[in-house]
Every structure is written in structure tokens, then in C-alpha cells.
Write a protein that holds these residues in place. Structure first.
Motif, PDB file in Angstrom:
ATOM      1  N   GLY A  60       0.804  -1.209   0.000  1.00 37.80           N
ATOM      2  CA  GLY A  60       0.000   0.000   0.000  1.00 37.80           C
ATOM      3  C   GLY A  60       0.836   1.258   0.000  1.00 37.80           C
ATOM      4  O   GLY A  60       2.072   1.219   0.088  1.00 37.80           O
ATOM      5  N   TRP A  61       0.116   2.396  -0.125  1.00 36.65           N
ATOM      6  CA  TRP A  61       0.689   3.726  -0.001  1.00 36.65           C
ATOM      7  C   TRP A  61      -0.030   4.396   1.169  1.00 36.65           C
ATOM      8  O   TRP A  61      -1.146   4.883   1.017  1.00 36.65           O
ATOM      9  N   LEU A  62       0.580   4.418   2.321  1.00 31.69           N
ATOM     10  CA  LEU A  62      -0.053   4.954   3.525  1.00 31.69           C
ATOM     11  C   LEU A  62       0.185   6.460   3.621  1.00 31.69           C
ATOM     12  O   LEU A  62       1.331   6.903   3.671  1.00 31.69           O
ATOM     13  N   PRO A  63      -0.892   7.270   3.640  1.00 33.22           N
ATOM     14  CA  PRO A  63      -0.694   8.709   3.838  1.00 33.22           C
ATOM     15  C   PRO A  63       0.023   8.968   5.168  1.00 33.22           C
ATOM     16  O   PRO A  63      -0.293   8.342   6.186  1.00 33.22           O
ATOM     17  N   ARG A  64       0.988   9.878   5.149  1.00 36.82           N
ATOM     18  CA  ARG A  64       1.730  10.162   6.378  1.00 36.82           C
ATOM     19  C   ARG A  64       0.803  10.673   7.479  1.00 36.82           C
ATOM     20  O   ARG A  64       1.008  10.380   8.661  1.00 36.82           O
ATOM     21  N   ALA A  65      -0.239  11.423   7.096  1.00 37.01           N
ATOM     22  CA  ALA A  65      -1.198  11.890   8.099  1.00 37.01           C
ATOM     23  C   ALA A  65      -1.930  10.718   8.748  1.00 37.01           C
ATOM     24  O   ALA A  65      -2.237  10.751   9.946  1.00 37.01           O
ATOM     25  N   HIS A  66      -2.200   9.663   7.984  1.00 38.16           N
ATOM     26  CA  HIS A  66      -2.870   8.499   8.541  1.00 38.16           C
ATOM     27  C   HIS A  66      -1.917   7.672   9.402  1.00 38.16           C
ATOM     28  O   HIS A  66      -2.349   7.025  10.367  1.00 38.16           O
ATOM     29  N   ALA A  67      -0.640   7.706   9.076  1.00 40.44           N
ATOM     30  CA  ALA A  67       0.352   7.032   9.921  1.00 40.44           C
ATOM     31  C   ALA A  67       0.361   7.655  11.313  1.00 40.44           C
ATOM     32  O   ALA A  67       0.480   6.947  12.327  1.00 40.44           O
ATOM     33  N   GLN A  68       0.218   8.977  11.382  1.00 43.00           N
ATOM     34  CA  GLN A  68       0.174   9.640  12.683  1.00 43.00           C
ATOM     35  C   GLN A  68      -1.050   9.209  13.483  1.00 43.00           C
ATOM     36  O   GLN A  68      -0.982   8.994  14.703  1.00 43.00           O
ATOM     37  N   ILE A  69      -2.175   9.066  12.793  1.00 43.71           N
ATOM     38  CA  ILE A  69      -3.398   8.612  13.469  1.00 43.71           C
ATOM     39  C   ILE A  69      -3.203   7.202  14.020  1.00 43.71           C
ATOM     40  O   ILE A  69      -3.584   6.896  15.163  1.00 43.71           O
ATOM     41  N   ARG A  76      -8.793   1.771   1.872  1.00 43.93           N
ATOM     42  CA  ARG A  76      -8.268   3.007   1.289  1.00 43.93           C
ATOM     43  C   ARG A  76      -7.683   3.928   2.351  1.00 43.93           C
ATOM     44  O   ARG A  76      -6.841   4.779   2.030  1.00 43.93           O
ATOM     45  N   PHE A  77      -8.099   3.800   3.597  1.00 43.75           N
ATOM     46  CA  PHE A  77      -7.441   4.551   4.669  1.00 43.75           C
ATOM     47  C   PHE A  77      -5.974   4.164   4.746  1.00 43.75           C
ATOM     48  O   PHE A  77      -5.094   5.013   4.930  1.00 43.75           O
ATOM     49  N   LEU A  78      -5.687   2.886   4.570  1.00 41.93           N
ATOM     50  CA  LEU A  78      -4.317   2.389   4.586  1.00 41.93           C
ATOM     51  C   LEU A  78      -3.639   2.513   3.220  1.00 41.93           C
ATOM     52  O   LEU A  78      -2.437   2.277   3.108  1.00 41.93           O
ATOM     53  N   GLY A  79      -4.403   2.864   2.200  1.00 42.95           N
ATOM     54  CA  GLY A  79      -3.839   2.967   0.856  1.00 42.95           C
ATOM     55  C   GLY A  79      -3.467   1.633   0.259  1.00 42.95           C
ATOM     56  O   GLY A  79      -2.549   1.537  -0.568  1.00 42.95           O
ATOM     57  N   LEU A 110       2.340  -0.175  13.378  1.00 42.58           N
ATOM     58  CA  LEU A 110       3.344   0.238  12.403  1.00 42.58           C
ATOM     59  C   LEU A 110       4.742   0.109  12.993  1.00 42.58           C
ATOM     60  O   LEU A 110       4.945   0.364  14.187  1.00 42.58           O
ATOM     61  N   GLY A 111       5.695  -0.258  12.140  1.00 45.54           N
ATOM     62  CA  GLY A 111       7.087  -0.237  12.539  1.00 45.54           C
ATOM     63  C   GLY A 111       7.647   1.171  12.416  1.00 45.54           C
ATOM     64  O   GLY A 111       6.921   2.136  12.180  1.00 45.54           O
TER      65      GLY A 111
END
Length: 288
Positions: free
Chosen positions: A44-53, A129-132, A64-65
Motif C-alpha cells: 500500500g501507499w499509507l498517507p503520512r497523516a494516517h500514519a500519525q493517526i 483506502r485509509f491504509l492505501g 506500524l514499525g
């Protein structure tokens, strides 16, 4: 799709508007995303903003690692598909309860780097799609035999994604355990009342990749393209409530709909592919 149009495109306002609409709705900034991986393979392509969430929530610890070279591992401490799927089930419910995803489907999508690869896990479709995540879909152009025309469909206003927009006659996401043709045959029956014996005659025309930023996250989708030649007297009818209407339409009117941005991005690409193959598109429209 190329950012540079042929000279003939600039001379055709409809062509220019179709291209502009696609470009405006197909933006993707790789720098704003992390490559989401499992076992070293990108899924996937994870949005950086979603990684923060995801890092801020404590319902699923260690989801997440640590980012490295623009990549981040999903559930790095989970060693098998069952453990990952169990954790992602909890995560999906948390995302829904927190208002980060909508349109719960009770349908599982594979977490995988490719359709032919074994799934690393499964996840509720609404969270993909949240995770891309890379997803898969089957789309079909309904071509009317003996006529220069197609059938298209309008998505129900109740749909969670692209409500009320025009779509291919048949289009559907591919759940875990299905395949492109099986998905198409099922969706043909549900969305347009096309019997399996007819649907199975659909001709495959390759795969179109869609990668773009959307409000839900990222649409990274491999769209399997089909054409089906329909009898001249065939009239589609919806059976699952997901289609608001069907319309028989000629290429010129269809191009106008696409130029107005009233058709989904993936359906626009699939439709352009069919029009180009049949020589029905206006000069200058680039192939997807």
C-alpha cells in the motif's frame, strides 16, 4: 495518462476538458505517503497523516514499525496471516468507531502485493483506502451489438464512494478469494440483471492501474477491463439497489459526461479504453 496532450487535443475542447478533469482528480504526491510493507513487499501507499493517526491509537499496539527509507512495515511483530487479520479486524472497527472510515461493507479485501500472490492478511473493505492498500476491481463496458452506443450506469446516491456519479455498466471491487471474471459475473447479475451465461462471454482487455489521492486516503487499484457485446434489445435492470439508473448513450454524449467530471475516474479510464479500441473517441484523447 500523459501530462502532455497531442496538438489535436488542444484543438478539441471536449478532449481538453476530459484530460483536465482526469488530471485534476488523479493527483498523487509520493512524498506525502509511506510505502506500506509486509515481509518486505509493498502492499500500500499509507498517507503520512494516517500514519500519525495509527501511531496515536492504542487499541492495536505496534500497528506500524519505524519508518525507514520512505517505507513502513504493517504489524511487524505479527508472524502469520491469521494474527495480522485478527489485529486488522480490531483496527478496522476502531477506525470506523473513530469516524476515520465509513461505508462498512462486511466484505474482506486481501492485503497483498499482487493478485496472484498469497494474501498476508484480510481486512474490512471500508478500511482498505485509509491504509492505501492495493485493491482489485472488475469493470465492464456494455457495448450494444450493431450500434455505436454503450450502456452506462449511475451509482446510487446512498453509495459511500462516488455517490450519484456515472460508472461503467458493471463495476465491482474484488473480495478476497475471488478472481476478475468471477467478480464480473457476480456484479453483472446484481447490478444489471445480466445472466451468467451471457456475462461469461465478456472479453478481457487488460488491466489499468489507478493511483490517486482521495478523501478516504488512497485509491491504488488494479482495474481489470472487460467488454461485453449485448443484444440490441437488452435493457439492464438493477437487482441490489446500488444503481440509480441505466442509460443507453452514444460516444459523443458520453464524452461530454466525462468532460464534466460526472463519471468516476476509473470508469472514465475504462470507457476511454473501449472508445479508443473501437475508433469511437474524438481525435486527441490519449489512451489510459
Amino acid at each position: 495518462m500523459s501530462d502532455t496532450l497531442p496538438d489535436s487535443a488542444s484543438q478539441n475542447p471536449v478532449v481538453s476538458r476530459v484530460a483536465a478533469s482526469l488530471a485534476a482528480r488523479s493527483r498523487f504526491d509520493a512524498g506525502a505517503h509511506l510505502r506500506l510493507t509486509v515481509a518486505g513487499r509493498q502492499v500500500g501507499w499509507l498517507p503520512r497523516a494516517h500514519a500519525q493517526i495509527l501511531r496515536a491509537q492504542d487499541t492495536v499496539p505496534g500497528v506500524l514499525g519505524e519508518p525507514r527509507d520512505g517505507s513502513v512495515a504493517l504489524l511487524p511483530d505479527c508472524g502469520d496471516a491469521c494474527a495480522r487479520s485478527a489485529a486488522l479486524k480490531v483496527l478496522a472497527h476502531w477506525l470506523a468507531d473513530a469516524g476515520h472510515v465509513r461505508g462498512w461493507r462486511d466484505e474482506l479485501f486481501a492485503v497483498t502485493p499482487a493478485l496472484a500472490a498469497p494474501a498476508f492478511a484480510v481486512i474490512e473493505r471500508a478500511a482498505a483506502r485509509f491504509l492505501g492498500l492495493l485493491t482489485f476491481a472488475s469493470h465492464m463496458n456494455g457495448v450494444i451489438a450493431g450500434a455505436r452506443a454503450l450502456w452506462i450506469s449511475r451509482r446510487s446516491a446512498a453509495k459511500a464512494v462516488d455517490p450519484g456519479m456515472w460508472d461503467n455498466l458493471v463495476a465491482g471491487g474484488m473480495p478476497h478469494g475471488s478472481d476478475p471474471l468471477a467478480t464480473l459475473v457476480r456484479e453483472c447479475d446484481e447490478e444489471s440483471g445480466i445472466a451468467p451465461v451471457l456475462a461469461q462471454r465478456a472479453e478481457a482487455h487488460g488491466v489499468i492501474e489507478v493511483l490517486r489521492e482521495i478523501p478516504e486516503g488512497v485509491q491504488w487499484e488494479a482495474v481489470y477491463v472487460y467488454d461485453l457485446l449485448l443484444p440490441p434489445d437488452f435493457v439492464p435492470h438493477n437487482r441490489d439497489g446500488e444503481v440509480a439508473e441505466h442509460r443507453r448513450i452514444e460516444p459523443e454524449a458520453l464524452l461530454a459526461i466525462m468532460a464534466d467530471g460526472a463519471m468516476t475516474v476509473d470508469a472514465t479510464l475504462v470507457t476511454l479504453d473501449a472508445l479508443n479500441r473501437r475508433g469511437w473517441s474524438a481525435p486527441g484523447i490519449p489512451r489510459p
